[in-house]
Design an enzyme around this catalytic site. Sequence first.
Site, PDB file in Angstrom:
ATOM      1  N   ASP A   1      42.323  41.768  30.344  1.00 16.05           N
ATOM      2  CA  ASP A   1      43.482  41.100  29.655  1.00 16.05           C
ATOM      3  C   ASP A   1      42.897  40.304  28.292  1.00 16.05           C
ATOM      4  O   ASP A   1      43.725  39.535  27.452  1.00 16.05           O
ATOM      5  CB  ASP A   1      44.358  40.056  30.239  1.00 16.05           C
ATOM      6  CG  ASP A   1      45.611  40.865  30.913  1.00 16.05           C
ATOM      7  OD1 ASP A   1      45.936  42.001  30.779  1.00 16.05           O
ATOM      8  OD2 ASP A   1      46.113  40.074  31.836  1.00 16.05           O
TER       9      ASP A   1
ATOM     10  N   ASP B   1      50.743  48.703  36.408  1.00 14.31           N
ATOM     11  CA  ASP B   1      50.163  47.287  36.484  1.00 14.31           C
ATOM     12  C   ASP B   1      50.132  46.877  38.198  1.00 14.31           C
ATOM     13  O   ASP B   1      51.003  47.379  38.890  1.00 14.31           O
ATOM     14  CB  ASP B   1      50.941  46.340  35.702  1.00 14.31           C
ATOM     15  CG  ASP B   1      50.006  45.158  35.225  1.00 14.31           C
ATOM     16  OD1 ASP B   1      49.028  45.033  35.834  1.00 14.31           O
ATOM     17  OD2 ASP B   1      50.465  44.501  34.303  1.00 14.31           O
TER      18      ASP B   1
HETATM   19  C1  DGJ Z   1      49.054  41.807  33.017  1.00 18.97           C
HETATM   20  C2  DGJ Z   1      48.823  43.043  31.921  1.00 18.97           C
HETATM   21  O1  DGJ Z   1      47.354  43.061  32.220  1.00 18.97           O
HETATM   22  C3  DGJ Z   1      49.322  42.879  30.517  1.00 18.97           C
HETATM   23  O2  DGJ Z   1      48.568  43.620  29.803  1.00 18.97           O
HETATM   24  C4  DGJ Z   1      50.588  42.917  30.753  1.00 18.97           C
HETATM   25  O3  DGJ Z   1      51.135  44.232  31.084  1.00 18.97           O
HETATM   26  C5  DGJ Z   1      51.276  41.899  31.783  1.00 18.97           C
HETATM   27  N1  DGJ Z   1      50.515  42.207  32.905  1.00 18.97           N
HETATM   28  C6  DGJ Z   1      52.706  42.100  31.786  1.00 18.97           C
HETATM   29  O4  DGJ Z   1      53.301  41.404  33.113  1.00 18.97           O
END
Ligand code: DGJ
EC number: 3.2.1.22
Length: 690
Positions: A513, A445
């Site tokens: 997301d 991430d």
């Molecule tokens: C952002 C990601 O897009 C989510 O799926 C998740 O992993 C969060 N970060 C966790 O902090």
Amino acid sequence: MVDIAENGRTWLLSGPSSSYALHLTDADELLHLHWGPRIALADAEALAGSPLPGYWPFESPLDGREEYPVEGGPRFVRPALSVRTDERRGTEWRFTAYETEGDELRLRFADDGLAITLHYRMRGDVVERWVSLDNGGPARVELLRADAATWTLPEREGWRLSQLHGRWAAESRLTTAPLTYGEKVIGSRRGHTGHQHLPWVALDTDATEERGEVYGCALGWSGSWRIAVAQLPDARVQVTGGAGHDDSGLLLLEPGASYTSPVFAGLWSDGGFGGASRTWHAYQRAHVVPDADRDRPVLFNSWEATFFDISEEQQAALARRAAGIGVELFVVDDGWFGARTSDRAGLGDWTPNPDRFPHGLKPLADQVHGLGMQFGIWVEPEMVNPDSDLYRAHPDWVQYQPGRTRTELRNQLVLNLAREDVQEYLWERLDTLLSGAPIDYVKWDFNRCFTDAGWPGEPYPQRLWVDHVRALYALLDRLRAAHPGVAFESCSGGGGRIDLGVLSRTDQVWTSDNTDPLDRLAIQHGFTQIHPARVMAAWVTDSPNTQLNGRASSLRFRFVSAMAGVLGVGGDLTEWTEEELAEARRWVELYKEIRPVVQQGDLYRLRPPSGGLSAVQYVRGDETVVLACLQAQSHGEPVPAVRLRGLDPTASYECRETGEVHRGAVLLHHGLRTGLRGDLDATVIHLRRI
Ligand code: DGJ
């Protein structure tokens, strides 16, 4: 395939259905000749014979015609290459040589000590272009700009520009508008690819989804970038793009140093937007994405189920439920390491949290494996929370400007990955992690943009922007080589880092997301303009949607929407009823049956998501799958039939679910009734040729 004229000054690259040609004049001007349907070398030579228009003091005969416009001389377009030394600015090159190696063509130029090489390679019908620069002179050269390529379109009237714009939770939304005189510039000034624009543009004059000429260009770079589309006078259009976000500087080339730009890929298609995307998809599956012929497993991700509140036992309980519905890969998201009980602490400390995982990750990984699933974890290696052991030990390891505020976003700072000690730290930590527990999958991430990107003591233009991305790529390459069984997902708060560069090192991407199944239809419609279903992760989460909008939808609608890519489940399964779990199991089973067609097949966007019925179709060999979603049925009007594509009109197709037999010609010309009604209804139709 590269054809070269006898005089060694006209080159023709050809793919199965398209050609690309260029020509070097006696004055060493490198002119674009052709990009479009396949032509013969004699055609390219005929084009090379047309003289440049006359030279007026207020126009340049070169503008809009050059393959790679440099700064300097009679040129007024945005330069692809802009350099300066202490003495002067601009470039005046001499052609030195050309060479071919395999299917790559290299054209070499020199300006004093600076060697400039333009690279071309045809991959199917996709032209890959990039540039490399070597400073062989005694002086430092400041690279202000070094685009990967400039693309020249043929003279047409009424060009339209399509782009994929967005923001967090609303990425990849397709928009098309007429191109007017001047420039349209898109990009990222954020240090990563960004949610705001995918590095892709398409240009057409009158194309539809399945007909007409479309030109597409996509950049393979995961840092700041810029693509400028210019409508010049005389109906000429050029697209120039590369790494870096403005003209203040890209990199300092010390004597002996070199720079290789990312790849800027381009294609021409006469099959409309659908044809163009199928060419992009085939290209990425064949030449970009690692192991793309291997189908991706159905995953479970814990984020929306448990957020930061996680423990070994609770994850194990989720894993048991996930295994029960047929999940193949169980991924523990954020919260398993350091003091990470919220987003305020822990980033940088990549060891399991001793309260949550007292014996490390191995016991959970073993349980997950015992349930017949692969095991994955979440990491965000490029970041650090000020509240972490790493930052307390190395406050100088972050990007910062001396004497200025260190801007925190999501309570975190960006590590300066251009530093070798940071690179080594991350390598050691991640390698130890992957060696210490049986981990099959890493979700990587990146949750904030660059802000105070400085490196005290380093001369300007500072290399940390470019070197951050290079270091990221090198780390991924090294980890992949050392742990060949581990797959990687690129995530950046959803779809903030999706581009051909990161895709050449990762197995799939987190699309957004936003897991609302209705919003996702539009995001997926945009995403598939360039990237294939094989990399497009989509999860079924809880209803009402917890993360975003509280919208309620059936399990059926959520599954059908998510089955358009790499299916995942991200809801709190401990709260799902036995009936819901049983239904989920049936959908996962169905997905596994259609998965090779979805992930490897040719994609047809039959109807865009625009309020009513939308549908996508996948065709692979004798099989075809249609995923149809009805947003809302208005005024009791009949839901239209869906006309299929890519089938044999003389063949018959049997529906796997109902056993009904349909004639190919009827499916193609009259369509198929989906049986959908009401609001947020959806269905899967799986047909096999008999
Ligand atoms: C952002 C990601 O897009 C989510 O799926 C998740 O992993 C969060 N970060 C966790 O902090």
